[in-house]
Each structure stands twice: as structure tokens, then as C-alpha cells.
Design a protein around this motif. Structure first.
Motif, short mmCIF file in Angstrom:
data_model
loop_
_atom_site.label_atom_id
_atom_site.label_comp_id
_atom_site.label_asym_id
_atom_site.label_seq_id
_atom_site.Cartn_x
_atom_site.Cartn_y
_atom_site.Cartn_z
N GLY A 22 0.83 -1.19 0.00
CA GLY A 22 0.00 0.00 0.00
C GLY A 22 0.87 1.24 0.00
O GLY A 22 1.99 1.24 0.52
N ASN A 23 0.35 2.31 -0.54
CA ASN A 23 1.15 3.53 -0.76
C ASN A 23 1.26 4.36 0.53
O ASN A 23 0.57 5.35 0.71
N TYR A 24 2.18 3.93 1.40
CA TYR A 24 2.49 4.66 2.63
C TYR A 24 3.98 4.97 2.64
O TYR A 24 4.78 4.19 2.13
N ALA A 25 4.34 6.09 3.24
CA ALA A 25 5.72 6.58 3.13
C ALA A 25 6.73 5.55 3.59
O ALA A 25 7.76 5.32 2.93
N GLY A 26 6.48 4.90 4.74
CA GLY A 26 7.42 3.91 5.24
C GLY A 26 7.58 2.74 4.30
O GLY A 26 8.69 2.24 4.06
N ASP A 27 6.46 2.25 3.75
CA ASP A 27 6.53 1.14 2.80
C ASP A 27 7.28 1.54 1.54
O ASP A 27 8.09 0.77 1.02
N VAL A 28 7.01 2.73 1.04
CA VAL A 28 7.70 3.20 -0.17
C VAL A 28 9.20 3.23 0.07
O VAL A 28 9.99 2.77 -0.78
N LEU A 29 9.63 3.74 1.21
CA LEU A 29 11.05 3.83 1.51
C LEU A 29 11.68 2.45 1.65
O LEU A 29 12.70 2.14 1.02
N HIS A 30 11.10 1.59 2.49
CA HIS A 30 11.72 0.30 2.77
C HIS A 30 11.67 -0.65 1.57
O HIS A 30 12.66 -1.33 1.29
N PHE A 31 10.54 -0.71 0.88
CA PHE A 31 10.47 -1.59 -0.29
C PHE A 31 11.40 -1.08 -1.39
O PHE A 31 12.01 -1.87 -2.11
N GLY A 32 11.51 0.24 -1.52
CA GLY A 32 12.44 0.79 -2.51
C GLY A 32 13.88 0.45 -2.19
O GLY A 32 14.67 0.08 -3.07
N GLN A 33 14.26 0.58 -0.92
CA GLN A 33 15.62 0.22 -0.52
C GLN A 33 15.88 -1.27 -0.73
O GLN A 33 16.97 -1.66 -1.17
N ALA A 34 14.88 -2.09 -0.42
CA ALA A 34 15.05 -3.53 -0.63
C ALA A 34 15.24 -3.85 -2.11
O ALA A 34 16.08 -4.69 -2.47
N ALA A 35 14.47 -3.20 -2.97
CA ALA A 35 14.62 -3.43 -4.41
C ALA A 35 16.01 -3.05 -4.88
O ALA A 35 16.62 -3.77 -5.70
N ASP A 36 16.54 -1.95 -4.37
CA ASP A 36 17.89 -1.54 -4.75
C ASP A 36 18.92 -2.58 -4.32
O ASP A 36 19.84 -2.91 -5.08
N ARG A 37 18.78 -3.09 -3.11
CA ARG A 37 19.73 -4.09 -2.61
C ARG A 37 19.64 -5.38 -3.42
O ARG A 37 20.66 -5.99 -3.77
N LEU A 38 18.42 -5.81 -3.70
CA LEU A 38 18.23 -7.04 -4.48
C LEU A 38 18.84 -6.90 -5.87
O LEU A 38 19.52 -7.82 -6.36
N THR A 39 18.59 -5.78 -6.51
CA THR A 39 19.14 -5.56 -7.85
C THR A 39 20.65 -5.58 -7.81
O THR A 39 21.30 -6.16 -8.70
N ALA A 40 21.25 -4.97 -6.79
CA ALA A 40 22.70 -4.97 -6.66
C ALA A 40 23.25 -6.38 -6.46
O ALA A 40 24.41 -6.66 -6.80
N GLU A 41 22.42 -7.27 -5.90
CA GLU A 41 22.83 -8.65 -5.67
C GLU A 41 22.49 -9.57 -6.84
O GLU A 41 22.69 -10.79 -6.74
N GLY A 42 21.98 -9.00 -7.93
CA GLY A 42 21.70 -9.79 -9.11
C GLY A 42 20.30 -10.33 -9.21
O GLY A 42 20.00 -11.13 -10.12
N VAL A 43 19.40 -9.92 -8.31
CA VAL A 43 17.99 -10.33 -8.38
C VAL A 43 17.20 -9.13 -8.87
O VAL A 43 17.10 -8.12 -8.18
N ARG A 44 16.61 -9.23 -10.06
CA ARG A 44 15.83 -8.10 -10.55
C ARG A 44 14.59 -7.92 -9.68
O ARG A 44 13.82 -8.86 -9.47
N ALA A 45 14.42 -6.73 -9.17
CA ALA A 45 13.28 -6.44 -8.30
C ALA A 45 12.67 -5.11 -8.67
O ALA A 45 13.38 -4.12 -8.87
N GLU A 46 11.35 -5.08 -8.76
CA GLU A 46 10.60 -3.86 -9.05
C GLU A 46 9.57 -3.65 -7.95
O GLU A 46 9.16 -4.61 -7.27
N THR A 47 9.13 -2.41 -7.77
CA THR A 47 8.14 -2.10 -6.74
C THR A 47 6.86 -1.58 -7.36
O THR A 47 6.86 -1.01 -8.45
N PHE A 48 5.76 -1.80 -6.63
CA PHE A 48 4.47 -1.26 -7.07
C PHE A 48 3.62 -0.94 -5.85
O PHE A 48 3.39 -1.79 -4.99
#
Length: 581
Positions: free
Chosen positions: A103-129
Motif C-alpha cells: 500500500g502507498n504509505y511513506a514507510g513502505d515506499v522507503l523500505h520496499f524501494g531500498q530492498a529493491a535496490d539491494r536485491l538488484t545490486a545482488e543480481g535479483v531483478r526487483a521492481e516495486t508497485f
């Protein structure tokens, strides 16, 4: 109110453990949440959903065939941390990428976005919605600012069914966007919810009245009306949604819609059926065909007495996805293959962490680490002292959990800092460990931002040099820049940025003028206190308080106030350890 609990701080963890114990046919535990017991089929996109506890069956109850592949679960009403999300996503990954949905809440946007960045850096393609279905939380022209409530379910369902059908990640994302664009929700409440251990609800509704347009975290509604009959409640819900049709839906007549009448915790099923009786009549009169409607508790808010109505306007493709079979602990339709029993209850290798090694540090940095650990100890004590008051401030226009979240984060940071210091860590490592613990335990917006602040200061101090006033100031300035970058807030938005900027600026000016650390910090803390008080005159432009802006006039921002309290408390530590007055 929530009556059955042990330690309120352990409620979310214990609830998740009990959920897993009851539903091992569908799920198995990993750090931060759950994944499907049988895993994700190789080559299939993994849909990982998540959010705070307190909303069951969202989010863990929706993991299973035909729906989510995993769920990251945060503390009560707080987003899971980036680390929790990352761990769940890696355990769920089937090799075709991961879609992180929330759901579109500030904390979720921040944490899921950071997780996607980390996953991508580790070779796992990750997108957020982010789901944005609640029409009461922002006007149609600002639909990207809307929060996600019970419309999470049809959007999650569409994306998950698309993934189950073997579509690639880009197409799964497109399906999610299409479903979200055609989903609208609206809710009402008759009483607020009470968190475990709390002595009073997050908000109250006067006797004989109802809150209109509430949020699922206990955010107050956008208005009040007289308590209606069941039929009148149905008429308000239906009229509100028919008054805003999505692009491509010119008129309701002849249209087909997925319909969800959602109970928020205390409204019983028989009451929901009485309301739905009228909802069904009204939709039929408007020419709308309800397709496989759902009536029940699907996205809750502890013991909140309220209901919401969701319509997803279907086309042929969305209807196929909505009616596709699913088998999860809390949501089932059609017939799917029986889930595979887990081979063992142990967490998979993907969730394992690397060996914990403390980096080398110089004696000078280890001495500075003692000051850093003392500062974290004082921060935790300060937050504990003011936690209830911070919650009351936050409840004026938000969800009232700021004090609880800050206490969880500060306590965890204190423990992590003390442990790292005792193991010989330098100042940088002590602050980095504290940052990770704060973000991981607190979740939510404050967890992400305080994790960022402590990381930035830790980067500046490092593990080799003796910190100077200049390096401390540089770290605070970097923290300020990072908070503005990831959070998007600016001065005047009524957030912690309204305090962090003048604090960092004053510290920089005083340090450049030759002031020693404690003296410069003292003047900066005074500027922070003044700035925090001034937020009472501002209207919030971001976060959960934004839809209730006028209610917050006269009350300072909780995040700004807690920051001012903390920097003032830290000044005492600096004075004691440096000998400065």
C-alpha cells in the motif's frame, strides 16, 4: 480493544509465529515474513507483498497458489524493514525476478524501494508497485498520493494470477498498473482501534456519529456524519465510488466489477451482509454486474468498527485474473493443485546471513565508539520517557504509532551499539550496527529515516580517525541530505526535515566558526527545539497526516518533536565525554 497479548513489543512476532504454526500446509517462515511452503516454481515471477501487522488476513494470509509467493510482515502498523523484505524476496525468488507490492504509505515506499535496490545490486531483478485505491486520501488529480486500503487485494490478485500464468516481470507490472488504475475504495468507521497494550484507541468517534474516509492504520476520517442505518451506509459507499469512475469507464451501466465489502475488525459478518444486501441492489440499479463479490474481513485494523467498499472495474483480461483460482490460508476460490508439504521447518539457505565480523578499529575510534554508544543509550531513554506523548501528538492527524515505533527502534539501536562497542568496534561500525537495528526493528518511515541518519554519521566518523567537530558536522549534513533525498520532504512540509535542516545548518556554521563539538551541538540543538515548536503552525504536505492537515494546526509534528528531544539529550553526552561546557 486488543485483550490477549503478552509483551506488546513482541505481539507482531508472536502472532506471525502462531499463524505459521496453524498454516504449515501453505507457508513456511523466513526472517521477516513467510513464503509459500512449496516454493516458487522455477522461472516464475515472484510476487512479494507486505506491510505492517494488524491487518490480517493482509498480508501473510494471502500467500499461496494463485496469490502471493511471499509476504514481508512488519511490526504493528509499521512497514517491514528493507532487510526483512530483502530476505523474504530472496527466499521467494524463482529466477524470473520479484515484484514487491504494498500500500502507498511513506514507510513502505522507503523500505520496499531500498530492498529493491539491494536485491538488484545482488543480481535479483526487483521492481516495486504501490497500490493507490483510497479515493478519500487525495483528489483524483493527485491519485499517486492516494493510500492503499482494501483495494490491495484485487491488485495483488491480478498481478499474482498473471505471474502464475507465466508472464514475464514487465507484463506482470503492467497488469498490476492496469488493475490499480481501475480500482477505487472508500470507507467509514464508527470507532477507532486500540493497539496491543495501549490504554486508549488511536482515535475516537463521538457517540451517534461516524468517521468518513478513514485509513486502515487508525488515521481519522476526512469528516463526520450522523450514524446511518445499514442502507444509508451502503448508499454513501456506492455513491462515493460511482461518483469517480476510472478512465475508460464512461458510465457504470453495462459494466462488470469485482466488489469487496470489507469489515475492518469489529463489524460482524451478519452486519456486513445486511449492508451488502443494499450494495447489491444499488449496483444492479446502476447497471453494474458484481463478479464474484467478497464480503468479509480482508484488510482489517485490529478492533476498528468500520467497513469499506472496493470496486475494480473489469475488462475481459482483468475478469479472467480476478476469477482465477487461488488457495491461501485466508483466501480461496476455484481449485488449484494441493500445496507441497515443506521438507523441513528450517529457513532456506537464501535467508542465511553471513558471519558476523567486527571490522578492525583504531584505539582512537574505539574511544569515540564509547561516546557513540552512550549517545544511543541516552536516545533510547529519552524516547522511552516521551513515547506516550509522541503517540498522542501523532494521533492528532496521523495513526498514533510514532512513539511506539521510535521506542522499538531506539531500544534495538541501543542494544546493537552496546554489543558492537563491547566487541571492540570503532565509532563508524557502532553507528552502522545501530542504524541497521533501528531500521530493522522499527520499520515505518521513522525507521528508514533514522537508519539513514545513523548510517550517514557513521560513514563520516569511520573506524580509524578520532572524530572532530568538522567530521561530526559533515556527517550530520550528509544525513540531512540523504533524508531529503530518500523521503522527498522539504522545509515547510511539516516533517522531521523542518528540524533536521536548521540543526545541520547551525552545526555547520558554528563548527566553521571554530566552536568545539559540544558547544556547536548545543546551539544547533537550541535551533532544533525552536524549529520543532514552529511546526505547530504548518500544514502537513506529506505522509499519513496530509489528508487531515487542518486537524494538525496547533500541534507540532511528532517526528520533528522527537528529533529535537533527541539532539538535546545527546548534547549532555557530548558535554560529559568531552569535558566541554
Amino acid at each position: 480493544m486488543t485483550r490477549l497479548f503478552n509483551d506488546p513489543a513482541a505481539f507482531a512476532d508472536e502472532a506471525l509465529a502462531g499463524f505459521v504454526a496453524a498454516h504449515r500446509r501453505w507457508v513456511r517462515p523466513v526472517t521477516g515474513g513467510v513464503v509459500r511452503a512449496g516454493g516458487t516454481p522455477a522461472g516464475q515471477v515472484a510476487v512479494v507483498i507486505g506491510g505492517g501487522s494488524g491487518h490480517y488476513p493482509a498480508f501473510s494470509g494471502l500467500v499461496g497458489a494463485g496469490l502471493a509467493h511471499g509476504a514481508a510482515v512488519g511490526n504493528v502498523f509499521a512497514s517491514p524493514s528493507a532487510q526483512q523484505i530483502r530476505t523474504v524476496a530472496k527466499a521467494a525468488d524463482g529466477g524470473a525476478g520479484v515484484l514487491l507490492m504494498f500500500g502507498n504509505y511513506a514507510g513502505d515506499v522507503l523500505h520496499f524501494g531500498q530492498a529493491a535496490d539491494r536485491l538488484t545490486a545482488e543480481g535479483v531483478r526487483a521492481e516495486t508497485f504501490a497500490v493507490t485505491d483510497d479515493i478519500s486520501s487525495a483528489p483524483a488529480a493527485e491519485h499517486t498520493k492516494r493510500r492503499g486500503i482494501a483495494g490491495d487485494l484485487p491488485v495483488f490478485k491480478a498481478a499474482s494470477a498473471a505471474a502464475e500464468a507465466g508472464l514475464p516481470l514487465d507484463e506482470v507490472i503492467a497488469v498490476a498498473a492496469h488493475a490499480n488504475a481501475r480500482t477505487r475504495s472508500f470507507g467509514i468507521a464508527f470507532s477507532g482501534c486500540t493497539l496491543p497494550g495501549a490504554g486508549q484507541p488511536l482515535f475516537t468517534v463521538p457517540e451517534g456519529r461516524m468517521a468518513v474516509g478513514l485509513g486502515i492504520h487508525g488515521e481519522p476520517g476526512i469528516g463526520e456524519e450522523a450514524l446511518p442505518s445499514a442502507d444509508r451506509a451502503a448508499e454513501l459507499l456506492v455513491a462515493s465510488l460511482l461518483n469517480e469512475l476510472p478512465d475508460g469507464v464512461d458510465a457504470p451501466r453495462g459494466r462488470r466489477a469485482a466488489v469487496i465489502l470489507n469489515g475492518l475488525g469489529s463489524v460482524k459478518y451478519e452486519e456486513l451482509f445486511v449492508v451488502y444486501h443494499r450494495v447489491a441492489q444499488l449496483l444492479e440499479e446502476a447497471g453494474v454486474t458484481a463478479v464474484e463479490p467478497e464480503v468479509g474481513e480482508l484488510v482489517t485494523s485490529f478492533d476498528m468498527a468500520g467497513v469499506s467498499l472496493t470496486l475494480t472495474w473489469l475488462d475481459e483480461r482483468l475478469e479472467t485474473l480476478w476469477t482465477a483460482p487461488a488457495d491461501t490460508p485466508a483466501y480461496r476460490k476455484g481449485a488449484v493443485a494441493a500445496p507441497t508439504e515443506p521438507a523441513a521447518a528450517a529457513e532456506p539457505a537464501e535467508g542465511a546471513e553471513t558471519e558476523d565480523v567486527i571490522p578492525d578499529a583504531t584505539p582512537a575510534s574505539r574511544q569515540a565508539a564509547e561516546t557513540a554508544a552512550a549517545a544511543l543509550r541516552v536516545i533510547a531513554a529519552t524516547v522511552e520517557e516521551h513515547a506516550d506523548a509522541l503517540g498522542r501528538i501523532d494521533a492528532v492527524a496521523g495513526d498514533g504509532d510514532h512513539g511506539i515505533g521510535m521506542l522499538r527502534g531506539a531500544t534495538a539501536a541501543d542494544t546493537a551499539a552496546r554489543t558492537a562497542h563491547e566487541r571492540g568496534a570503532g565509532a563508524g561500525t557502532v553507528l552502522h550496527r545501530a542504524a541497521d537495528a533501528w531500521a530493522d526493528r522499527a520499520g515505518g518511515t521513522s525507521g528508514a529515516l533514522w537508519g539513514t541518519i545513523l548510517h550517514a554519521v557513521g560513514d563520516a566518523l569511520g573506524d580509524t580517525e578520532r572524530p572532530t567537530a568538522a567530521t561530526v558536522s559533515a556527517g550530520v549534513t550528509r544525513a540531512c541530505d540523504e533524508v531529503r533525498r530518500i523521503g522527498g520532504a522539504q522545509v515547510g512540509d511539516k516533517t522531521m526535515v523542518d528540524v533536521l535542516v536548521p540543526f545541520a545548518d547551525t552545526l555547520a556554521v558554528e563548527t566553521a566558526a571554530g566552536a568545539r563539538t559540544a558547544a556547536a551541538w548545543d546551539r544547533a540543538a537550541t535551533a532544533a527545539t525552536t524549529a520543532a515548536a514552529a511546526t505547530a503552525d504548518l500544514l502537513p504536505q506529506m505522509g499519513r497526516a496530509r489528508p487531515h492537515a487542518e486537524k494538525s494546526l496547533g500541534t507540532p509534528d511528532a517526528g520533528a518533536h522527537s528529533l529535537a528531544l533527541i539532539v538535546r539529550a545527546v548534547h549532555g553526552v557530548l558535554t560529559d565525554t568531552t569535558g566541554e561546557n
